[in-house]
Design a protein around this motif. Sequence first.
Motif, short mmCIF file in Angstrom:
data_model
loop_
_atom_site.label_atom_id
_atom_site.label_comp_id
_atom_site.label_asym_id
_atom_site.label_seq_id
_atom_site.Cartn_x
_atom_site.Cartn_y
_atom_site.Cartn_z
N ALA A 100 -0.99 3.17 7.47
CA ALA A 100 -1.75 4.36 7.08
C ALA A 100 -0.86 5.59 7.05
CB ALA A 100 -2.89 4.58 8.07
N THR A 147 -6.96 -0.62 0.39
CA THR A 147 -8.42 -0.49 0.42
C THR A 147 -9.03 -1.15 1.66
OG1 THR A 147 -8.63 -2.50 -0.91
CG2 THR A 147 -8.63 -0.38 -2.08
N PHE A 163 -6.44 13.39 10.30
CA PHE A 163 -7.22 12.25 9.83
C PHE A 163 -6.26 11.19 9.30
CE2 PHE A 163 -6.97 15.10 6.18
CZ PHE A 163 -6.62 14.25 5.13
N PHE A 164 -6.74 9.95 9.30
CA PHE A 164 -5.96 8.83 8.80
C PHE A 164 -6.43 8.45 7.41
CE2 PHE A 164 -5.21 8.33 13.31
CZ PHE A 164 -3.89 7.91 13.35
N GLN A 165 -5.48 8.08 6.57
CA GLN A 165 -5.77 7.56 5.24
C GLN A 165 -5.05 6.22 5.13
OE1 GLN A 165 -7.68 8.63 2.51
NE2 GLN A 165 -7.18 6.55 1.90
N THR A 166 -5.82 5.13 4.97
CA THR A 166 -5.18 3.82 4.86
C THR A 166 -4.39 3.73 3.55
OG1 THR A 166 -7.13 2.83 3.83
CG2 THR A 166 -6.96 2.68 6.24
N LYS A 167 -3.36 2.92 3.57
CA LYS A 167 -2.52 2.75 2.38
C LYS A 167 -3.09 1.74 1.39
CE LYS A 167 1.83 3.97 4.57
NZ LYS A 167 3.21 3.53 4.85
N TYR A 200 -9.91 -1.64 5.74
CA TYR A 200 -10.39 -0.74 6.78
C TYR A 200 -9.61 -0.97 8.06
CZ TYR A 200 -14.32 -0.13 3.64
OH TYR A 200 -15.09 0.15 2.55
#
Length: 91
Positions: free
Chosen positions: A84, A58, A52-56, A60
């Motif tokens: 990300a 807030t 899964f990706f997590q943005t760095k 999108y």
Amino acid sequence: MPQGLLIIDASGNTVFDTNTAAGRVLGIADVTASTSGSVTNAGLTTGTAFWFFQTKTTSYFSTVPSVTLSGTTLSWDNGSATNAFLVYGVF
């Protein structure tokens, strides 16, 4: 003697068993905006892979990055303008 974690409820029913499904994070890759890349990890063949990706920030993703798995190599194409982290592992 078997090893692992087994959680049962008051009635003796299995609630959780690490021998059936417990995820293991293998790594985190730094994904730069609007780039492609890959990571190789032999552990990717030791179970069913997930990522899964997590943005760095807030913000999108304007375009969801595409990911492919081939053997021990996880590749991505980040067409988004968002930096990300790609978290990957197996269960």
